[in-house]
Design a protein around this motif. Sequence first.
Motif, PDB file in Angstrom:
ATOM      1  N   PHE A  53       0.815  -1.208   0.000  1.00 66.54           N
ATOM      2  CA  PHE A  53       0.000   0.000   0.000  1.00 66.54           C
ATOM      3  C   PHE A  53       0.854   1.266   0.000  1.00 66.54           C
ATOM      4  O   PHE A  53       1.995   1.256   0.482  1.00 66.54           O
ATOM      5  N   LYS A  54       0.274   2.325  -0.518  1.00 62.62           N
ATOM      6  CA  LYS A  54       0.950   3.624  -0.501  1.00 62.62           C
ATOM      7  C   LYS A  54       1.121   4.071   0.948  1.00 62.62           C
ATOM      8  O   LYS A  54       0.329   3.720   1.835  1.00 62.62           O
ATOM      9  N   GLU A  55       2.146   4.863   1.197  1.00 60.32           N
ATOM     10  CA  GLU A  55       2.377   5.376   2.552  1.00 60.32           C
ATOM     11  C   GLU A  55       1.223   6.248   3.021  1.00 60.32           C
ATOM     12  O   GLU A  55       1.004   6.398   4.220  1.00 60.32           O
ATOM     13  N   THR A  56       0.488   6.827   2.085  1.00 59.13           N
ATOM     14  CA  THR A  56      -0.631   7.706   2.434  1.00 59.13           C
ATOM     15  C   THR A  56      -1.907   6.928   2.772  1.00 59.13           C
ATOM     16  O   THR A  56      -2.889   7.522   3.214  1.00 59.13           O
ATOM     17  N   ALA A  57      -1.901   5.619   2.583  1.00 60.55           N
ATOM     18  CA  ALA A  57      -3.092   4.811   2.875  1.00 60.55           C
ATOM     19  C   ALA A  57      -3.357   4.792   4.371  1.00 60.55           C
ATOM     20  O   ALA A  57      -2.451   4.560   5.174  1.00 60.55           O
ATOM     21  N   THR A  58      -4.594   5.031   4.747  1.00 55.84           N
ATOM     22  CA  THR A  58      -4.972   5.007   6.164  1.00 55.84           C
ATOM     23  C   THR A  58      -5.381   3.584   6.556  1.00 55.84           C
ATOM     24  O   THR A  58      -5.669   2.743   5.691  1.00 55.84           O
ATOM     25  N   GLN A  59      -5.449   3.334   7.844  1.00 56.97           N
ATOM     26  CA  GLN A  59      -5.902   2.028   8.322  1.00 56.97           C
ATOM     27  C   GLN A  59      -7.339   1.768   7.886  1.00 56.97           C
ATOM     28  O   GLN A  59      -7.696   0.630   7.552  1.00 56.97           O
ATOM     29  N   ALA A  60      -8.152   2.808   7.836  1.00 55.87           N
ATOM     30  CA  ALA A  60      -9.538   2.659   7.382  1.00 55.87           C
ATOM     31  C   ALA A  60      -9.584   2.265   5.905  1.00 55.87           C
ATOM     32  O   ALA A  60     -10.392   1.419   5.509  1.00 55.87           O
ATOM     33  N   ASN A  88       4.153 -11.485   8.653  1.00 56.90           N
ATOM     34  CA  ASN A  88       4.781 -11.475   9.977  1.00 56.90           C
ATOM     35  C   ASN A  88       6.135 -12.186   9.943  1.00 56.90           C
ATOM     36  O   ASN A  88       6.617 -12.677  10.956  1.00 56.90           O
ATOM     37  N   SER A  89       6.747 -12.215   8.769  1.00 61.25           N
ATOM     38  CA  SER A  89       8.026 -12.902   8.616  1.00 61.25           C
ATOM     39  C   SER A  89       9.138 -12.137   9.334  1.00 61.25           C
ATOM     40  O   SER A  89       9.272 -10.928   9.160  1.00 61.25           O
ATOM     41  N   PRO A  90       9.963 -12.826  10.106  1.00 56.74           N
ATOM     42  CA  PRO A  90      11.093 -12.175  10.772  1.00 56.74           C
ATOM     43  C   PRO A  90      12.273 -11.923   9.831  1.00 56.74           C
ATOM     44  O   PRO A  90      13.236 -11.274  10.206  1.00 56.74           O
ATOM     45  N   GLU A  91      12.195 -12.415   8.582  1.00 58.15           N
ATOM     46  CA  GLU A  91      13.319 -12.300   7.657  1.00 58.15           C
ATOM     47  C   GLU A  91      13.476 -10.896   7.059  1.00 58.15           C
ATOM     48  O   GLU A  91      14.512 -10.581   6.495  1.00 58.15           O
ATOM     49  N   ASN A  92      12.422 -10.094   7.144  1.00 58.75           N
ATOM     50  CA  ASN A  92      12.447  -8.733   6.600  1.00 58.75           C
ATOM     51  C   ASN A  92      12.779  -8.715   5.103  1.00 58.75           C
ATOM     52  O   ASN A  92      13.543  -7.893   4.626  1.00 58.75           O
ATOM     53  N   LEU A  93      12.168  -9.638   4.357  1.00 60.08           N
ATOM     54  CA  LEU A  93      12.382  -9.728   2.915  1.00 60.08           C
ATOM     55  C   LEU A  93      11.111  -9.422   2.123  1.00 60.08           C
ATOM     56  O   LEU A  93      11.034  -9.693   0.930  1.00 60.08           O
ATOM     57  N   ASN A  94      10.104  -8.855   2.778  1.00 60.60           N
ATOM     58  CA  ASN A  94       8.811  -8.640   2.145  1.00 60.60           C
ATOM     59  C   ASN A  94       8.767  -7.446   1.190  1.00 60.60           C
ATOM     60  O   ASN A  94       7.791  -7.276   0.460  1.00 60.60           O
ATOM     61  N   LYS A  95       9.803  -6.631   1.174  1.00 61.83           N
ATOM     62  CA  LYS A  95       9.923  -5.504   0.245  1.00 61.83           C
ATOM     63  C   LYS A  95       8.717  -4.571   0.278  1.00 61.83           C
ATOM     64  O   LYS A  95       8.304  -4.029  -0.734  1.00 61.83           O
ATOM     65  N   GLY A  96       8.129  -4.416   1.456  1.00 58.93           N
ATOM     66  CA  GLY A  96       7.007  -3.501   1.626  1.00 58.93           C
ATOM     67  C   GLY A  96       5.634  -4.119   1.402  1.00 58.93           C
ATOM     68  O   GLY A  96       4.617  -3.471   1.635  1.00 58.93           O
ATOM     69  N   TYR A  97       5.590  -5.367   0.951  1.00 58.59           N
ATOM     70  CA  TYR A  97       4.302  -6.041   0.772  1.00 58.59           C
ATOM     71  C   TYR A  97       3.821  -6.496   2.145  1.00 58.59           C
ATOM     72  O   TYR A  97       4.546  -7.172   2.872  1.00 58.59           O
ATOM     73  N   THR A  98       2.621  -6.110   2.505  1.00 55.07           N
ATOM     74  CA  THR A  98       2.118  -6.377   3.855  1.00 55.07           C
ATOM     75  C   THR A  98       0.993  -7.401   3.903  1.00 55.07           C
ATOM     76  O   THR A  98       0.769  -8.014   4.938  1.00 55.07           O
ATOM     77  N   LEU A 131      -3.171   1.600  -3.712  1.00 60.73           N
ATOM     78  CA  LEU A 131      -2.218   0.553  -4.078  1.00 60.73           C
ATOM     79  C   LEU A 131      -0.904   1.148  -4.565  1.00 60.73           C
ATOM     80  O   LEU A 131      -0.877   1.952  -5.487  1.00 60.73           O
ATOM     81  N   ASP A 132       0.192   0.723  -3.928  1.00 58.67           N
ATOM     82  CA  ASP A 132       1.523   1.105  -4.391  1.00 58.67           C
ATOM     83  C   ASP A 132       2.030   0.072  -5.398  1.00 58.67           C
ATOM     84  O   ASP A 132       2.564   0.415  -6.437  1.00 58.67           O
ATOM     85  N   ASP A 133       1.845  -1.229  -5.080  1.00 63.75           N
ATOM     86  CA  ASP A 133       2.303  -2.284  -5.980  1.00 63.75           C
ATOM     87  C   ASP A 133       1.561  -3.571  -5.655  1.00 63.75           C
ATOM     88  O   ASP A 133       1.061  -3.763  -4.540  1.00 63.75           O
ATOM     89  N   VAL A 134       1.511  -4.456  -6.642  1.00 65.64           N
ATOM     90  CA  VAL A 134       0.891  -5.763  -6.475  1.00 65.64           C
ATOM     91  C   VAL A 134       1.775  -6.798  -7.152  1.00 65.64           C
ATOM     92  O   VAL A 134       2.403  -6.522  -8.168  1.00 65.64           O
ATOM     93  N   LEU A 135       1.826  -7.973  -6.549  1.00 66.91           N
ATOM     94  CA  LEU A 135       2.572  -9.103  -7.107  1.00 66.91           C
ATOM     95  C   LEU A 135       1.605 -10.284  -7.164  1.00 66.91           C
ATOM     96  O   LEU A 135       0.966 -10.608  -6.160  1.00 66.91           O
ATOM     97  N   VAL A 136       1.473 -10.885  -8.345  1.00 64.67           N
ATOM     98  CA  VAL A 136       0.556 -12.015  -8.521  1.00 64.67           C
ATOM     99  C   VAL A 136       1.335 -13.201  -9.084  1.00 64.67           C
ATOM    100  O   VAL A 136       2.099 -13.047 -10.042  1.00 64.67           O
ATOM    101  N   VAL A 137       1.133 -14.360  -8.479  1.00 64.61           N
ATOM    102  CA  VAL A 137       1.743 -15.606  -8.949  1.00 64.61           C
ATOM    103  C   VAL A 137       0.654 -16.674  -8.954  1.00 64.61           C
ATOM    104  O   VAL A 137      -0.056 -16.838  -7.963  1.00 64.61           O
ATOM    105  N   ASP A 138       0.525 -17.371 -10.070  1.00 62.34           N
ATOM    106  CA  ASP A 138      -0.394 -18.495 -10.175  1.00 62.34           C
ATOM    107  C   ASP A 138       0.424 -19.765 -10.371  1.00 62.34           C
ATOM    108  O   ASP A 138       1.431 -19.743 -11.082  1.00 62.34           O
ATOM    109  N   TYR A 139      -0.023 -20.851  -9.767  1.00 63.49           N
ATOM    110  CA  TYR A 139       0.671 -22.122  -9.964  1.00 63.49           C
ATOM    111  C   TYR A 139      -0.280 -23.275  -9.688  1.00 63.49           C
ATOM    112  O   TYR A 139      -1.260 -23.144  -8.957  1.00 63.49           O
TER     113      TYR A 139
END
Length: 144
Positions: A53-60, A88-98, A131-139
């Motif tokens: 999400f964009k930094e300007t996105a509110t919790q609402a 909630n990954s402790p690896e800190n590899l989420n690149k901003g995806y929440t 939305l700041d970015d989206v990543l989609v993977v199908d398998y």
Amino acid sequence: MKAVTLICGFLCLVCLNACFDREASNTPEIPKYLKTEKTQKLKKLRHIVLLKFKETATQADIYKVEQAFAELPSLIEQIREFEWGLNNSPENLNKGYTHGFLLTFDNEKDRNLYLPHPDHKAFGKILQPILDDVLVVDYWTNTN
């Protein structure tokens, strides 16, 4: 005795040749039970969506997106399973995806009906402004 020695030597060569052929191809032999029609039906088509999400996105705003996405399974019959959660990954590899969403379909036809579905498009209109970015993977699932 020579005949037995020759037969044993020939069998060893055949076995070694089969082993080297399999290693050379780097393709493991697929067991017959994995090729059955029943097993094919057990496979599921997964559709993973990760949101940033964009930094300007509110919790609402984010809550509204969560609720709208979670409502899609009740609106689009092709969605067989649905789950979502927060990173909630402790690896800190989420690149901003929440947020991670996992949808399951029986087949590609159902997934392809979902993508342009009017309710999916309506959800996109709710999501797009924050939305700041989206990543989609199908398998297709593999259980072996």
